[in-house]
Design a protein around this motif. Structure first.
Motif, PDB file in Angstrom:
ATOM      1  N   GLU A 192       0.019   3.770   2.458  1.00 56.51           N
ATOM      2  CA  GLU A 192       0.686   2.234   1.923  1.00 56.51           C
ATOM      3  C   GLU A 192       1.723   2.698   3.697  1.00 56.51           C
ATOM      4  O   GLU A 192       1.847   1.740   4.789  1.00 56.51           O
ATOM      5  CB  GLU A 192       1.201   1.895   1.299  1.00 56.51           C
ATOM      6  CG  GLU A 192       1.905   0.678   1.383  1.00 56.51           C
ATOM      7  CD  GLU A 192       2.458   0.541   0.091  1.00 56.51           C
ATOM      8  OE1 GLU A 192       3.527  -1.217   0.192  1.00 56.51           O
ATOM      9  OE2 GLU A 192       3.078   0.962  -1.021  1.00 56.51           O
ATOM     10  N   VAL A 193       2.522   3.679   4.223  1.00 58.62           N
ATOM     11  CA  VAL A 193       3.389   3.349   5.445  1.00 58.62           C
ATOM     12  C   VAL A 193       2.012   4.282   6.611  1.00 58.62           C
ATOM     13  O   VAL A 193       2.425   3.452   7.155  1.00 58.62           O
ATOM     14  CB  VAL A 193       3.807   5.394   5.019  1.00 58.62           C
ATOM     15  CG1 VAL A 193       4.587   5.859   6.125  1.00 58.62           C
ATOM     16  CG2 VAL A 193       5.354   5.559   3.833  1.00 58.62           C
ATOM     17  N   LEU A 194       1.770   4.555   6.321  1.00 63.28           N
ATOM     18  CA  LEU A 194       0.039   4.520   7.945  1.00 63.28           C
ATOM     19  C   LEU A 194      -0.241   3.356   7.707  1.00 63.28           C
ATOM     20  O   LEU A 194       0.260   3.362   9.179  1.00 63.28           O
ATOM     21  CB  LEU A 194      -0.878   5.787   7.156  1.00 63.28           C
ATOM     22  CG  LEU A 194      -0.209   7.602   7.245  1.00 63.28           C
ATOM     23  CD1 LEU A 194      -1.749   7.724   6.659  1.00 63.28           C
ATOM     24  CD2 LEU A 194       0.370   7.991   8.451  1.00 63.28           C
ATOM     25  N   ASN A 195      -0.341   3.029   6.804  1.00 60.46           N
ATOM     26  CA  ASN A 195      -1.075   1.306   7.378  1.00 60.46           C
ATOM     27  C   ASN A 195       0.111   0.693   8.299  1.00 60.46           C
ATOM     28  O   ASN A 195       0.394  -0.819   8.776  1.00 60.46           O
ATOM     29  CB  ASN A 195      -1.416   0.599   6.212  1.00 60.46           C
ATOM     30  CG  ASN A 195      -2.921   0.426   6.248  1.00 60.46           C
ATOM     31  OD1 ASN A 195      -3.782   1.071   7.017  1.00 60.46           O
ATOM     32  ND2 ASN A 195      -3.620   1.028   4.784  1.00 60.46           N
ATOM     33  N   GLU A 196       1.137   0.374   7.896  1.00 59.33           N
ATOM     34  CA  GLU A 196       2.751  -0.309   7.856  1.00 59.33           C
ATOM     35  C   GLU A 196       3.328   0.281   9.644  1.00 59.33           C
ATOM     36  O   GLU A 196       2.959  -0.868  10.393  1.00 59.33           O
ATOM     37  CB  GLU A 196       3.784   0.073   7.221  1.00 59.33           C
ATOM     38  CG  GLU A 196       4.935  -1.133   6.977  1.00 59.33           C
ATOM     39  CD  GLU A 196       4.315  -2.646   6.850  1.00 59.33           C
ATOM     40  OE1 GLU A 196       4.635  -3.164   7.013  1.00 59.33           O
ATOM     41  OE2 GLU A 196       3.813  -2.815   5.307  1.00 59.33           O
ATOM     42  N   ARG A 206      10.214  -3.529   6.050  1.00 54.27           N
ATOM     43  CA  ARG A 206       9.241  -2.620   5.462  1.00 54.27           C
ATOM     44  C   ARG A 206       9.082  -1.502   5.137  1.00 54.27           C
ATOM     45  O   ARG A 206       9.085  -0.846   4.050  1.00 54.27           O
ATOM     46  CB  ARG A 206       7.463  -3.306   5.783  1.00 54.27           C
ATOM     47  CG  ARG A 206       6.679  -2.660   4.084  1.00 54.27           C
ATOM     48  CD  ARG A 206       7.434  -2.934   3.058  1.00 54.27           C
ATOM     49  NE  ARG A 206       5.969  -2.708   2.543  1.00 54.27           N
ATOM     50  CZ  ARG A 206       6.361  -2.435   1.014  1.00 54.27           C
ATOM     51  NH1 ARG A 206       7.467  -2.192  -0.372  1.00 54.27           N
ATOM     52  NH2 ARG A 206       5.667  -1.927  -0.115  1.00 54.27           N
ATOM     53  N   LEU A 207       9.265  -0.716   6.693  1.00 53.20           N
ATOM     54  CA  LEU A 207       8.825   1.111   6.785  1.00 53.20           C
ATOM     55  C   LEU A 207       9.875   1.786   5.931  1.00 53.20           C
ATOM     56  O   LEU A 207      10.504   2.027   5.101  1.00 53.20           O
ATOM     57  CB  LEU A 207       8.696   0.598   8.233  1.00 53.20           C
ATOM     58  CG  LEU A 207       7.644   1.075   8.366  1.00 53.20           C
ATOM     59  CD1 LEU A 207       7.157   1.626  10.256  1.00 53.20           C
ATOM     60  CD2 LEU A 207       7.074   1.908   7.978  1.00 53.20           C
ATOM     61  N   GLU A 208      11.028   1.034   6.172  1.00 54.19           N
ATOM     62  CA  GLU A 208      12.351   1.191   5.979  1.00 54.19           C
ATOM     63  C   GLU A 208      12.577   1.593   4.819  1.00 54.19           C
ATOM     64  O   GLU A 208      12.621   2.174   3.646  1.00 54.19           O
ATOM     65  CB  GLU A 208      13.647   0.648   5.746  1.00 54.19           C
ATOM     66  CG  GLU A 208      14.882   1.614   5.910  1.00 54.19           C
ATOM     67  CD  GLU A 208      16.202   0.299   6.394  1.00 54.19           C
ATOM     68  OE1 GLU A 208      17.601   0.911   6.542  1.00 54.19           O
ATOM     69  OE2 GLU A 208      16.045  -0.790   5.979  1.00 54.19           O
TER      70      GLU A 208
END
Length: 560
Positions: A310-314, A494-496
């Motif tokens: 999910e982080v990588l996609n974001e 969203r990343l934060e």
């Protein structure tokens, strides 16, 4: 002993025979284990005798998997990702982990090598070649010997070396592929930050390596990150721990709130004819470190890779969104300039145009062109770009993984998440060129302008004057620009929420652009949030940025 087939001697031979016998009883499918060890070859005779393991090699996707032994599905497994710069001792640490898992001790007078020592690599060596960006080592069949589980080790050889940032981008993409592919790795028990005991500060390169890899993970892995200190004399590694603190590296902490660490000495393979006591003490340091680290692996909670994906996609969507945003804002600003110049020309030549409807004037007209990909703003060489031919926009570059637009990360539910009209994959191409906005001197007449704007406007707008239509378009372009800014801001927010290292370089390089545009818009709330994020810059981020810029300058010189 002459070079040739491995013939284990002494106590270790007995261990191997016991392992093979036990494996055959517990799992009939592990009979191949008896062939894995004896088919190893002797690299050098002496004390210890050095053997080269011959693992089973498998290319899967863009990575390489090397397997020693046969997997028993009824046995548990632990997975470790090692992170560190070239020369830190990762190769020696991998070999030490393999020997410890196999049950090799100092008294056995044997040492088994799976990975070539970083400092001793040479052409023609029989050791495993580390040419892939991501290597996955699997050690099966020794469960119950020293450890109650099998071991999987993930390594990223060459990350942050002289091959350039494009190589590092590919490595991150391949880790992404590993974590999300069906036959990849879907859980992780530990991330080992490999550094030398003598490190009294994180070098710019090591800061860059740690920052880049840590940016891949979600907040849920922080307690699984530990320091693996190599070349240790057994004493408290004060310098290395202070370096981690100064760089604000997020990791697991002990009761004293210090980073959790384990000590290793990388000389188990050295000739013991000289200084045998010193080498024995060094081996004991590594054995204690191995015991502590493997105990940690046994008790720590496993982390599933869904959050990391999910982080990588974001991050991918943030980068693609901001790249597209910058290009579209540039296009919007050029269009707005063109319209203002057109308005000025219409007002200036109003009398002439009343007398002559074919009166001409010149303006700089914006248009889209295709340019071959080359080393661009960040000195990267992009393997390909996914572009929308309907919107004439660049949706994702570098796109290093997808073979076709359909499989690109920016495609969700059959639509592009980046281009203006959110077009389907069929409207996209993956090519070695990108769209760029350019201007050219063009001849205009009032008649041609009326035809252009009236054909593109709704019925109500056709009643407006030409100047009013031009002013309306300027406002519409401004609203589109504002919407694009909001979309990119939401990616950062969203990343934060989910990322372990939200202010990594991959996000940090975008903050200045977003801050500048929020100032122009006068959005105080969002501006303060972005400025607060930028204020979190620390020594680690600064060092990583210095190293990244040095790599870019080197790439630019090479390109010339």
């Amino acid at each position: 002993m002459a070079e040739g087939v491995l013939r284990p001697s002494g106590s270790f031979k007995d261990k191997l025979e016991k392992i093979i016998k036990t494996s055959r009883i517990e799992n009939k499918n592990t009979s191949k284990l008896s062939h894995t060890i004896p088919n190893s070859t002797v690299i050098a005779s002496g004390s210890p005798t050095l053997y080269q393991l011959r693992p089973k090699r498998q290319e899967f996707g863009t990575m390489t998997r090397l397997t020693v032994g046969e997997k028993n599905v009824n046995k548990t497994n632990r997975t470790v990702l090692l992170v560190g710069e070239t020369g830190a001792g990762k190769s020696g640490l991998i070999n030490a982990l393999v020997n410890y898992t196999m049950g090799v001790t100092f008294e056995d007078e044997d040492w088994f090598q799976l990975v070539e020592d970083e400092k001793k690599g040479q052409a023609g060596s029989q050791t495993v070649s580390q040419t892939s960006d991501v290597m996955v080592y699997e050690i099966f069949g020794f469960e119950g010997q020293t450890l109650p589980y099998s071991l999987t080790i993930i390594d990223t050889p060459g990350f942050g070396d002289t091959r350039g940032i494009e190589h590092d981008v590919n490595t991150n993409q391949r880790l992404f592929d590993l974590f999300r592919s069906e036959d990849g790795v879907h859980e992780l028990h530990a991330i080992g930050l490999v550094m030398k005991a003598s490190d009294n500060r994180l070098s710019d390169r090591l800061s860059y390596v740690f920052d880049s890899v840590m940016s891949l993970f979600g907040k849920n892995v922080e307690k699984n990150i530990v320091a693996l200190i190599t070349h240790s004399n057994g004493r408290n590694p004060k310098n290395a721990l202070q370096a981690l603190e100064a760089a604000n590296v997020k990791c697991s902490r002990n009761q004293k709130n210090q980073p959790v660490y384990f000590l290793f000495n990388n000389c188990q393979h050295e000739d013991r004819a000289e200084e045998p006591e010193c080498l024995k003490n060094a081996a004991q340091i590594s054995e204690r470190g191995m015991r502590g680290f493997t105990d940690f692996l046994e008790r720590i909670a496993v982390r599933k890779m869904e959050k990391t994906v999910e982080v990588l996609n974001e991050r991918i969507n943030l980068t693609a969104s901001i790249q597209n945003l910058q290009e579209r804002i540039e296009l919007i600003e050029i269009k707005q300039t063109e319209i203002r110049h057109t308005q000025q020309a219409l007002k200036r030549h109003q009398q002439e145009m009343k007398k002559n409807e074919n009166f001409t004037f010149h303006v700089d007209e914006v248009y889209k062109d295709k340019e071959p990909l080359s080393r661009g703003k960040w000195g990267l060489f992009y393997a390909g770009a996914v572009c929308c031919t309907d919107c004439e926009e660049n949706c994702h570059y570098p796109c290093t993984m997808a073979r076709t637009p359909k499989y690109c990360e920016v495609m969700k539910r059959g639509r592009c998440t980046v281009c203006t009209n959110k077009c389907p994959p069929s409207a996209h191409v993956r090519e070695k060129w990108i769209y760029v906005a350019k201007t050219r001197r063009a001849v205009k007449t009032e008649t041609l302008l009326k035809l252009k704007y009236e054909s593109n406007k709704r019925e109500g707008q056709k009643k407006l004057s030409l100047l009013e239509n031009l002013e309306s378009e300027i406002k519409q372009l401004g609203a589109e620009k504002s919407q694009l800014l909001d979309e990119s801001y939401q990616h950062v927010v969203r990343l934060e929420q989910i990322a372990l290292n939200v202010t990594s370089l991959s996000t940090f390089v975008h903050l200045d652009f977003l801050i500048e545009k929020m100032k122009e818009r006068g959005d105080t709330g969002k501006l303060q949030k972005l400025q607060e994020m930028k204020s979190r810059e620390n020594e680690g981020t600064r060092s990583a940025l210095v190293y990244m810029m040095s790599k870019l300058k080197l790439a630019e010189k090479t390109d010339k």
